[in-house]
Scaffold this motif. Structure first.
Motif, PDB file in Angstrom:
ATOM      1  N   TYR A 667       0.836  -1.208   0.000  1.00  8.30           N
ATOM      2  CA  TYR A 667       0.000   0.000   0.000  1.00  8.30           C
ATOM      3  C   TYR A 667       0.873   1.261   0.000  1.00  8.30           C
ATOM      4  O   TYR A 667       0.630   2.204  -0.767  1.00  8.30           O
ATOM      5  CB  TYR A 667      -0.920   0.004   1.222  1.00  8.30           C
ATOM      6  N   GLU A 676      -4.122  -5.760  -2.227  1.00  4.85           N
ATOM      7  CA  GLU A 676      -5.454  -6.353  -2.055  1.00  4.85           C
ATOM      8  C   GLU A 676      -5.394  -7.877  -2.151  1.00  4.85           C
ATOM      9  O   GLU A 676      -6.086  -8.583  -1.410  1.00  4.85           O
ATOM     10  CB  GLU A 676      -6.421  -5.794  -3.113  1.00  4.85           C
ATOM     11  N   TYR A 679      -4.037  -9.031   1.052  1.00  8.17           N
ATOM     12  CA  TYR A 679      -5.032  -8.809   2.109  1.00  8.17           C
ATOM     13  C   TYR A 679      -6.065  -9.937   2.109  1.00  8.17           C
ATOM     14  O   TYR A 679      -6.474 -10.420   3.170  1.00  8.17           O
ATOM     15  CB  TYR A 679      -5.725  -7.458   1.909  1.00  8.17           C
ATOM     16  N   SER A 700      -5.560  -0.861   8.010  1.00  4.08           N
ATOM     17  CA  SER A 700      -6.610   0.150   7.814  1.00  4.08           C
ATOM     18  C   SER A 700      -6.030   1.549   7.841  1.00  4.08           C
ATOM     19  O   SER A 700      -6.370   2.399   7.006  1.00  4.08           O
ATOM     20  CB  SER A 700      -7.683   0.009   8.900  1.00  4.08           C
ATOM     21  N   ARG A 703      -4.056   2.395   4.649  1.00  9.49           N
ATOM     22  CA  ARG A 703      -4.864   2.747   3.478  1.00  9.49           C
ATOM     23  C   ARG A 703      -5.850   3.878   3.779  1.00  9.49           C
ATOM     24  O   ARG A 703      -6.858   4.060   3.082  1.00  9.49           O
ATOM     25  CB  ARG A 703      -5.572   1.513   2.911  1.00  9.49           C
ATOM     26  N   ASN A 704      -5.545   4.607   4.874  1.00  6.79           N
ATOM     27  CA  ASN A 704      -6.266   5.842   5.219  1.00  6.79           C
ATOM     28  C   ASN A 704      -7.748   5.622   5.513  1.00  6.79           C
ATOM     29  O   ASN A 704      -8.576   6.511   5.270  1.00  6.79           O
ATOM     30  CB  ASN A 704      -6.115   6.883   4.096  1.00  6.79           C
ATOM     31  N   ASP A 705      -8.113   4.475   6.048  1.00  8.27           N
ATOM     32  CA  ASP A 705      -9.491   4.211   6.476  1.00  8.27           C
ATOM     33  C   ASP A 705      -9.544   4.394   7.989  1.00  8.27           C
ATOM     34  O   ASP A 705      -9.391   3.448   8.761  1.00  8.27           O
ATOM     35  CB  ASP A 705      -9.907   2.793   6.071  1.00  8.27           C
ATOM     36  N   LEU A 706      -9.741   5.636   8.420  1.00  7.11           N
ATOM     37  CA  LEU A 706      -9.676   5.988   9.831  1.00  7.11           C
ATOM     38  C   LEU A 706     -10.725   5.251  10.654  1.00  7.11           C
ATOM     39  O   LEU A 706     -10.416   4.693  11.723  1.00  7.11           O
ATOM     40  CB  LEU A 706      -9.844   7.505   9.997  1.00  7.11           C
ATOM     41  N   GLU A 707     -11.958   5.231  10.203  1.00  4.96           N
ATOM     42  CA  GLU A 707     -13.035   4.610  10.978  1.00  4.96           C
ATOM     43  C   GLU A 707     -12.797   3.115  11.166  1.00  4.96           C
ATOM     44  O   GLU A 707     -12.994   2.578  12.258  1.00  4.96           O
ATOM     45  CB  GLU A 707     -14.392   4.860  10.308  1.00  4.96           C
ATOM     46  N   GLU A 708     -12.395   2.461  10.090  1.00  9.42           N
ATOM     47  CA  GLU A 708     -12.127   1.024  10.200  1.00  9.42           C
ATOM     48  C   GLU A 708     -10.945   0.768  11.133  1.00  9.42           C
ATOM     49  O   GLU A 708     -10.952  -0.169  11.939  1.00  9.42           O
ATOM     50  CB  GLU A 708     -11.835   0.432   8.820  1.00  9.42           C
ATOM     51  N   GLY A 709      -9.926   1.622  11.037  1.00 12.91           N
ATOM     52  CA  GLY A 709      -8.763   1.479  11.914  1.00 12.91           C
ATOM     53  C   GLY A 709      -9.131   1.614  13.369  1.00 12.91           C
ATOM     54  O   GLY A 709      -8.682   0.832  14.220  1.00 12.91           O
TER      55      GLY A 709
END
Length: 751
Positions: A667, A676, A679, A700, A703-709
């Motif tokens: 990533y 991917e 993953y 997470s 790949r800049n997915d704050l909420e999932e992180g």
């Protein structure tokens, strides 16, 4: 024949005004075994340069000429403020030369002769010299001829290293020709002196000689002739610094001792490591080097199995390990850990060579012959210096006497080495934890299987340990090793922390209920306290209790180092890591975990250099490859980081943490398709075995997915994921990105 190719012309005299390519000779400014140096004017760039020519007698050798050019070209790529820059490499009438910066200033050799340097000045110069070495070694350029005359101070007082790439040519000269004296013998490393292959660690030894000379005004191996000097380098310990100056501290002596280690594996592994210690002393903080005080030292080698049954191997190993464990309770004795001592199992190495590699003064070796219920155990305590026997004994006993034999052997070591026991007077050195010999035998088997650190090994280990407990429920040691089996599966085996730590904690509590003096149990309890319970105060108290009971157990120092690293107490973490390495110098695991401390402390290159050395000696161990990937990722060398992570993945049999690292690197490198695909592999793996939530959290955030992180962080907190300890130190996690992240990290006590 063209003039440029005529090697008969290599004795041409260069006088003032002679043109060498576009350089006009001004005057000769130096000469020595490695050539002549001229001050010249670069007529193209209108600047003064120094021209260094290969000696005429070396120019006749094609291989020598080629090596000179190759090494000089490599050195020309170096660009550092503490290295004299090489401008070009060329030939003049068949004689190779290179053009370099001309530095107006005094050589370090002359400075040492004329000045008594303050420690502050010595630290300043040494750190800069080592920074130049670090740059060269990173580019895989080894100097091979570090000495004061090859270090010049420019007009700003900066030390500049000369002659990179030249010393390789010295191999074409016999070291000791009749009637000749080569001036750099006293700065050679032992491996150079013995004609062995050298690497960057040879430069670090030579710098240690220079540092010693800066401090004392004397060389550490000063002798009347070359032969005596070579003998001193390979056999003699230099006088202590305090003999020459009263302000030389124990910490500074420790740096000198480590730099001048004869064994490259025990010496400083990197210039960056040496820089760290020098900086620490320079600012008035104790260096993390282990001071080599005159403490008695011993390694207990694995006992040789002379029984007809090869299955008795576990019993022979167990005998030696029980004695190791007993001796670790002696504060005045440095005991080499099992991993390093057992590295010589099955090898026919001379005891003096083993002692040198382990840096001990004595070895205990033995053999076991077991036939039915009869034992014949032969042991000898050997003085490493000359291979002589200090003590030996043969025991012909029944199996039920095994504990008494172990105690007799340990007591003999104590008596002969004149060390003090921690235990009360009259109490045996070796603790007898059970009278049930079958339970004892099963315990030894269980411990033997656990050392495999595989799924099958853990299964067999727990079977043996549980059977031992059934036979003797009051036998404490099987409980301790049950706890080790469960905890190790959290880190390496894919077992969920709740299950593993519940079983581990119950076993530890039972062991301490039966015997509250088992250091290993406190070590495990401390690991639980910080990695699962996040009770940092209790963890520190418990580590200190473990070290109080067994001050020379390497793994306790290693775990304590990791604890301190999580809390960002890096100086202390480095101290503990070095103690562990000294106690278990050949353990790839101990050395790897020590190498990650500078990584987290921001000394990334130091970590990379240490990991390189570990991988070189143990190329099939996956952990240093994994941590190397992390270090390379931190400095943006993504292609190399991916390659190292893939190597770790292969060697580990597909450990989830290595696959996680591959995904994150893909990533970060912008290769989303490969990321991917990998993953998806991790998701499928998580359906078969436990994969920590933190691994998905890291991905997470990458790949800049704050909420999932944050969701994965919450799950890590709920399940008491071990890897959550590293959240505050992770470069993937920005505490300021969202108040929820900072709140979570504070909840687990990492303020």
């Amino acid at each position: 024949m063209e003039p440029d190719d005529d090697r008969t012309q290599t004795h041409v005299i260069l006088t003032k005004g002679t043109m060498v390519a576009h350089y006009r000779i001004i005057e000769k400014i130096g000469a020595g075994g490695m050539g002549e140096v001229y001050l010249a004017e670069d007529t193209k760039l209108k600047r003064q340069v120094a021209l260094k020519f290969l000696p005429p007698h070396l120019c006749q050798d094609d291989d020598c000429r080629e090596r000179f050019k190759r090494e000089a070209q490599a050195a020309a790529k170096l660009n550092h403020t503490n290295i004299v820059h090489i401008y070009e490499v060329a030939d003049f009438q068949g004689r190779p030369f290179f053009a370099m910066e001309h530095i107006e200033g005094q050589s370090l050799k002359d400075m040492i002769k004329t000045e008594e340097l303050s420690l502050k000045r010595i630290f300043d110069l040494s750190i800069q010299i080592c920074e130049g070495l670090a740059e060269a070694h990173e580019k895989e350029v080894v100097h091979r001829d570090i000495k004061p005359s090859n270090i010049v101070l420019d007009t700003k007082g900066r030390p500049r290293l000369l002659d990179f790439g030249l010393a390789v040519v010295r191999g074409k000269d016999p070291l000791t020709r009749p009637g000749s004296t080569i001036g750099t013998v006293q700065y050679m490393s032992p491996e150079q002196a013995e004609g062995k292959e050298v690497d960057h660690r040879s430069d670090l030894f030579s710098f240690g000689v220079v540092l010693y000379e800066m401090i004392t005004g004397h060389g550490p191996f000063e002798s009347d002739n070359e032969a005596a000097t070579l003998h001193a380098i390979t056999h003699i310990t230099p006088p202590q610094l305090a003999r020459y100056r009263s302000d030389a501290t124990d910490a500074l002596q420790a740096i000198i001792d480590k730099a001048l280690e004869r064994d490259p594996a025990i010496r400083y592994q990197t210039a960056a490591g040496l820089i760290s210690d020098l900086k620490r002393i320079a600012r008035g903080t104790k260096a993390h080097v282990v001071a080599t005080a005159p403490k008695p030292s011993i390694a207990v080698l694995p006992f040789v199995n002379l029984s007809a049954d090869p299955e008795q191997e576990y019993f022979c190993d167990g005998m030696a390990e029980e004695i190791i464990n007993a001796l670790t309770h002696i504060d005045d004795l440095r005991v080499i850990a099992r991993t390093s001592a057992f590295a010589f199992k099955g090898k026919q190495e001379d005891v003096r060579e083993i002692g040198r590699k382990l840096d001990v003064e004595t070895l205990l070796e033995g053999s076991v012959r077991k036939a039915g219920n009869r034992l014949r155990i032969t042991t000898q305590l050997v003085k490493v210096a000359d291979g002589s026997h200090i003590w030996s004994e043969r025991y012909d006993r029944e199996m039920e006497d095994v504990f008494a034999i172990q105690d007799d052997i340990a007591q003999a070591v104590v008596d002969k080495m004149r060390v003090k026991l921690v235990r009360k007077s009259g109490e045996p050195v070796v603790r007898k934890h059970t009278d049930n010999l079958e339970a004892y035998s099963l315990f030894l088997k269980g411990r033997h299987h656990l050392y495999q650190f595989t799924a099958e090994g853990w299964k067999k280990s727990l079977e043996c340990l549980n059977r031992a407990i059934e036979l003797d429920p009051d036998y404490a040691m099987p409980y301790v090793w049950k706890a080790i089996a469960y905890q190790s599966q959290v880190f390496w085996g894919g077992m969920a922390p709740d299950e593993a730590f519940a079983n581990s904690t119950a076993a530890i509590e039972k062991a301490l209920q039966l015997d509250d003096s088992i250091a290993d149990a406190y070590n495990l309890q401390a690991v639980t306290s910080f990695s699962h319970d996040w009770d940092w105060d209790k963890a520190e108290r418990t580590f200190k209790r473990a070290l109080e009971l067994a001050p020379t157990v390497a793994l306790i120092h290693t775990n304590y180092s990791l604890f301190l690293m999580v809390l960002k107490r890096y100086d202390q973490a480095l101290e503990e890591a070095d103690i562990a390495r000294k106690l278990d110098p050949l353990s790839s695991m101990v050395n790897t975990w020590a190498a990650i401390v500078p990584l987290f402390a921001g000394q990334v290159q130091d970590s990379i250099d240490q990991l390189k050395a570990i991988i070189k000696t143990d190329p099939d161990y996956w952990q240093p490859n994994y941590h190397m990937s992390v270090a390379l990722r931190e400095i943006g060398r993504m292609d190399e980081a991916i390659a190292s992570a893939k190597r770790a993945f292969e060697l580990s049999g597909g450990a989830p943490i290595t696959l996680t690292q591959i995904i994150c690197c893909y990533y970060l490198n912008g290769d989303v398709i490969e990321a991917e695909k990998s993953y998806d592999e991790l998701v499928q793996l998580a359906q078969k075995l436990y994969v920590p939530p933190m691994f998905f959290a890291w991905i997470s955030f990458v790949r800049n997915d704050l909420e999932e992180g944050i969701a994965w962080l919450d799950k890590a907190e709920q399940t008491h994921d071990y890897w959550l300890c590293w959240a505050a130190s992770s470069s993937f996690i920005d505490r300021e990105a969202d108040p929820r992240i900072d709140a979570l990290i504070k909840r687990i006590g990492l303020t």
